[in-house]
Design a protein around this motif. Structure first.
Motif, PDB file in Angstrom:
ATOM      1  N   THR A  51       0.718  -1.179   0.070  1.00  0.00           N
ATOM      2  CA  THR A  51      -0.019  -0.180   0.024  1.00  0.00           C
ATOM      3  C   THR A  51       0.685   1.421   0.005  1.00  0.00           C
ATOM      4  N   ALA A  52       2.123   1.011   0.495  1.00  0.00           N
ATOM      5  CA  ALA A  52       2.760   2.303   0.475  1.00  0.00           C
ATOM      6  C   ALA A  52       3.753   2.392  -0.588  1.00  0.00           C
ATOM      7  N   ASP A  53       3.261   3.136  -1.628  1.00  0.00           N
ATOM      8  CA  ASP A  53       3.853   3.279  -3.061  1.00  0.00           C
ATOM      9  C   ASP A  53       5.169   3.816  -2.933  1.00  0.00           C
ATOM     10  N   VAL A  54       5.482   4.875  -2.143  1.00  0.00           N
ATOM     11  CA  VAL A  54       6.732   5.523  -1.848  1.00  0.00           C
ATOM     12  C   VAL A  54       7.104   5.522  -0.533  1.00  0.00           C
ATOM     13  N   MET A  55       8.327   4.946  -0.334  1.00  0.00           N
ATOM     14  CA  MET A  55       8.709   5.102   1.095  1.00  0.00           C
ATOM     15  C   MET A  55       9.996   5.722   1.454  1.00  0.00           C
ATOM     16  N   PHE A  56      10.085   6.493   2.499  1.00  0.00           N
ATOM     17  CA  PHE A  56      11.188   7.320   2.874  1.00  0.00           C
ATOM     18  C   PHE A  56      12.065   6.867   3.793  1.00  0.00           C
ATOM     19  N   PHE A  57      13.273   6.958   3.708  1.00  0.00           N
ATOM     20  CA  PHE A  57      14.327   6.456   4.677  1.00  0.00           C
ATOM     21  C   PHE A  57      15.300   7.704   5.132  1.00  0.00           C
ATOM     22  N   GLY A  58      15.883   7.256   6.221  1.00  0.00           N
ATOM     23  CA  GLY A  58      17.064   8.073   6.598  1.00  0.00           C
ATOM     24  C   GLY A  58      16.633   8.616   8.002  1.00  0.00           C
ATOM     25  N   SER A  59      17.332   9.788   8.279  1.00  0.00           N
ATOM     26  CA  SER A  59      17.473  10.120   9.808  1.00  0.00           C
ATOM     27  C   SER A  59      16.191  10.979  10.249  1.00  0.00           C
ATOM     28  N   SER A  60      16.355  12.021  11.069  1.00  0.00           N
ATOM     29  CA  SER A  60      15.523  12.981  11.309  1.00  0.00           C
ATOM     30  C   SER A  60      15.363  13.927  10.173  1.00  0.00           C
ATOM     31  N   HIS A  61      16.319  14.076   9.435  1.00  0.00           N
ATOM     32  CA  HIS A  61      16.140  14.834   8.223  1.00  0.00           C
ATOM     33  C   HIS A  61      15.215  14.505   7.269  1.00  0.00           C
ATOM     34  N   LYS A 104       7.355  -3.839  -0.399  1.00  0.00           N
ATOM     35  CA  LYS A 104       7.396  -3.955  -1.576  1.00  0.00           C
ATOM     36  C   LYS A 104       7.304  -2.497  -2.212  1.00  0.00           C
ATOM     37  N   PRO A 105       7.849  -1.389  -1.769  1.00  0.00           N
ATOM     38  CA  PRO A 105       7.404   0.021  -2.369  1.00  0.00           C
ATOM     39  C   PRO A 105       7.734  -0.104  -3.735  1.00  0.00           C
ATOM     40  N   LYS A 106       7.261   0.875  -4.573  1.00  0.00           N
ATOM     41  CA  LYS A 106       7.491   1.134  -6.008  1.00  0.00           C
ATOM     42  C   LYS A 106       8.702   1.981  -6.135  1.00  0.00           C
ATOM     43  N   ILE A 107       8.862   3.205  -5.089  1.00  0.00           N
ATOM     44  CA  ILE A 107      10.108   4.008  -5.062  1.00  0.00           C
ATOM     45  C   ILE A 107      10.518   4.083  -3.674  1.00  0.00           C
ATOM     46  N   ALA A 108      11.755   4.050  -3.462  1.00  0.00           N
ATOM     47  CA  ALA A 108      12.640   4.320  -2.344  1.00  0.00           C
ATOM     48  C   ALA A 108      13.200   5.559  -2.446  1.00  0.00           C
ATOM     49  N   VAL A 109      12.976   6.720  -1.621  1.00  0.00           N
ATOM     50  CA  VAL A 109      13.560   7.901  -1.355  1.00  0.00           C
ATOM     51  C   VAL A 109      14.260   8.007  -0.111  1.00  0.00           C
ATOM     52  N   VAL A 110      15.712   8.011  -0.466  1.00  0.00           N
ATOM     53  CA  VAL A 110      16.682   7.847   0.557  1.00  0.00           C
ATOM     54  C   VAL A 110      17.317   9.233   0.972  1.00  0.00           C
ATOM     55  N   GLU A 111      17.044   9.719   2.151  1.00  0.00           N
ATOM     56  CA  GLU A 111      17.651  10.891   2.454  1.00  0.00           C
ATOM     57  C   GLU A 111      19.207  10.832   2.816  1.00  0.00           C
ATOM     58  N   GLU A 230      18.932  -4.902  -7.492  1.00  0.00           N
ATOM     59  CA  GLU A 230      18.379  -6.302  -7.477  1.00  0.00           C
ATOM     60  C   GLU A 230      16.889  -6.340  -7.468  1.00  0.00           C
ATOM     61  N   SER A 231      16.283  -5.634  -6.557  1.00  0.00           N
ATOM     62  CA  SER A 231      14.777  -5.823  -6.140  1.00  0.00           C
ATOM     63  C   SER A 231      13.887  -5.156  -7.288  1.00  0.00           C
ATOM     64  N   GLY A 232      14.513  -4.174  -8.075  1.00  0.00           N
ATOM     65  CA  GLY A 232      13.783  -3.605  -8.904  1.00  0.00           C
ATOM     66  C   GLY A 232      12.950  -2.409  -8.665  1.00  0.00           C
ATOM     67  N   THR A 233      13.425  -1.852  -7.127  1.00  0.00           N
ATOM     68  CA  THR A 233      12.888  -0.735  -6.680  1.00  0.00           C
ATOM     69  C   THR A 233      13.574   0.644  -7.311  1.00  0.00           C
ATOM     70  N   GLN A 234      12.592   1.562  -7.537  1.00  0.00           N
ATOM     71  CA  GLN A 234      13.112   2.691  -8.151  1.00  0.00           C
ATOM     72  C   GLN A 234      13.794   3.774  -6.922  1.00  0.00           C
ATOM     73  N   LEU A 235      14.766   4.114  -7.117  1.00  0.00           N
ATOM     74  CA  LEU A 235      15.620   4.701  -6.213  1.00  0.00           C
ATOM     75  C   LEU A 235      15.803   6.253  -6.494  1.00  0.00           C
ATOM     76  N   VAL A 236      15.446   7.135  -5.438  1.00  0.00           N
ATOM     77  CA  VAL A 236      15.824   8.476  -5.693  1.00  0.00           C
ATOM     78  C   VAL A 236      16.361   9.019  -4.116  1.00  0.00           C
ATOM     79  N   PHE A 237      17.572   9.958  -4.528  1.00  0.00           N
ATOM     80  CA  PHE A 237      18.180  10.399  -3.439  1.00  0.00           C
ATOM     81  C   PHE A 237      17.672  11.723  -3.108  1.00  0.00           C
ATOM     82  N   MET A 238      17.512  12.222  -2.039  1.00  0.00           N
ATOM     83  CA  MET A 238      17.265  13.664  -1.523  1.00  0.00           C
ATOM     84  C   MET A 238      18.093  14.086  -0.291  1.00  0.00           C
TER      85      MET A 238
END
Length: 486
Positions: A51-61, A104-111, A230-238
């Motif tokens: 259900t979570a199409d876009v997941m965000f990862f990182g610190s408090s930032h 299995k998110p479509k997009i992973a946004v990594v801070e 490897e997982s086919g997840t679209q990756l975005v850096f911010m």
């Protein structure tokens, strides 16, 4: 003999099953619920899969920058921030592994704040914050093994963390109701802040000025990239905006170079500050984090980038995504609380209350509330209370701006059902000058002013008290809160 052995086997299996259930429930209750921010592991595992199409990862930032209320309300993006305070890139790597396995998110946004650090730090606080909330799986075993090794701990320490109970069993002394029931099951990872701290705008370092990354930080940056491929997840850096040094800017420039080489988009909002209209005088809560105003500017730009470059389904109106609706409403509740906190006198406060929608308002006039004449009336008239009823006094309950219950005078008692329980209003007149009033919501009394106005504002959907305040006619017309009156 065989039947007896079969019965014994069934008993053993049943016993082990009961032990596992009890252990799991005990661990769930005793486990740490606050891992430093974001939506947390607990809510992550409660989300329906995929259900979570876009997941965000990182610190408090990460969890202080991405406003999921705005993402959902204006763009229909179902997002979730899975982070922990001071999360390093190695932890982000394992968080991403678990998110891919479960959600299995479509997009992973990594801070990518972790890329400016001089290395990885390991401590008991870090290992507890990052690992204890994870479910038992291969990912958790690998993560704990890695963290324990980084701390120079033995295998027995690693096993205690993996078992969890040896670490968390002592929490029974500090348990609260939140350990048994999550008050914010719909929270997607952003709480926001209305604080404003002003800063000078940092000098912008040219994009071609770069500084090498710490070797371990760079290693895990590439591990994250490889995992996504490897997982086919679209990756975005911010990179979230903050008051950063020139050295940190140069490391972000190096991170952007690596991202470009790997065909990964990178949105550095320290460099995009003019494009999004970031104002360092009003858009920050502290030197490391933006406030609601700054988060809105970053989130809006990020959402437009995501919707323009990826196929994302607008899930607004889908009952499967009700938690995203509730999360948006929860953030609206916080804005309403902030608005009401800024209205200090009774008249303006009641005018503000009259603008609220989809909220339950319980209001009572108590004791000698007319000692200063009609001082409250103009504000109450904005809520639709007529002068005759104002003179009688009593208690009112409003739903969505409409009065649904009025009990006049100084003696009344009635229960009022709501979605998650009941409101109980009661008043007893002990003598001519002594009125005992109670405004009870699900067992808690919110009445604390004896002579004047008591008011409680509640959201039945999010189950959040937006405000409870009052004004004492013998003191002033200034709105006070219960803790300030004690």
């Amino acid at each position: 003999m065989k039947k007896k052995n079969d019965r014994n086997l069934i008993k053993i299996i049943g016993f082990l099953l009961v032990v596992c259930i009890v252990l799991g429930k005990t661990t769930s209750v005793l486990n740490y619920k606050d891992t430093g921010g974001g939506g947390g592991w607990q809510r992550f595992y409660h989300m329906p899969q995929k259900t979570a199409d876009v997941m965000f990862f990182g610190s408090s930032h990460a969890h202080c920058t991405v406003d999921h209320g705005l993402l959902w309300d204006q763009y229909g993006i179902a997002g979730y921030t899975l982070s922990a305070g001071s999360q390093r890139l190695d932890s982000t790597y394992y968080f991403l592994k678990e998110a891919i396995r479960v959600q299995k998110p479509k997009i992973a946004v990594v801070e990518v704040w972790g890329t400016v650090l001089d290395g990885m730090e390991y401590s008991e606080e870090a290992i507890y914050r990052n690992t204890l909330g994870m479910h038992w799986s291969k990912n958790l075993f690998e993560f704990v093994d890695y963290m324990a090794a980084g701390m120079g701990e033995s295998s027995s320490y690693r096993n205690r963390v993996l078992c969890k109970l040896p670490i968390i069993h002592s929490r029974y002394k500090e348990l609260s109701k939140e350990d048994f029931k999550d008050d914010l099951p719909y929270m997607r990872g952003y709480r926001g802040s209305f604080d404003i701290v002003s800063f000078e705008t940092p000098v912008k370092v040219p994009a071609d000025q770069k500084a090498d990354l710490n070797s371990v930080c760079e290693e895990y940056l590439y591990k994250i990239i490889e995992l996504a491929k490897e997982s086919g997840t679209q990756l975005v850096f911010m990179a979230s905006p903050y008051i950063l040094s020139e050295e940190e800017q140069m490391r972000f420039n190096k991170t952007a170079e690596i991202a470009a080489q790997e065909n990964i988009p990178m949105l550095d909002y320290n460099r995009l500050r003019d494009e999004i209209g970031l104002d360092y005088a009003v858009d920050f809560r502290d030197s490391d984090h933006v406030n609601n105003s700054g988060a809105a500017k970053v989130t809006d730009h990020l959402a437009r980038f995501l919707t323009a470059n990826y196929e994302l389904t607008d899930h607004r109106g889908d009952s499967k995504y009700k938690d995203w609706d509730l999360n948006k409403q929860y953030l609206d509740d916080k804005r309403e609380t902030n608005m009401l906190n800024g209205l200090t006198d009774a008249g303006s406060y009641l005018q503000g209350v009259s603008t609220l929608q989809n909220r339950t308002v319980i209001l009572s006039l108590n004791g000698n509330y007319m000692a200063a004449g009609d001082s409250y009336y103009d504000g109450l008239a904005a809520l639709g209370i007529c002068y005759e009823d104002y003179q009688k006094g009593g208690v009112w309950i409003f739903e969505n701006g409409v009065p649904t219950l009025y009990l006049s005078g100084k003696e009344y008692s009635q229960k009022y059902p709501i979605k998650d329980g009941e409101i109980y209003v009661k008043s007893e007149l002990h003598n001519e000058d002594c009125e005992d009033t109670e405004l009870i919501l699900n067992g808690k009394n919110y009445s604390f002013v004896e002579n004047g106005l008591n008011i409680l504002i509640y959201d039945q959907d999010t189950k959040q008290v937006i405000d409870h305040a009052g004004t004492d006619i013998y003191v002033s017309f200034e709105m006070i809160r219960e803790d300030a009156a004690e």
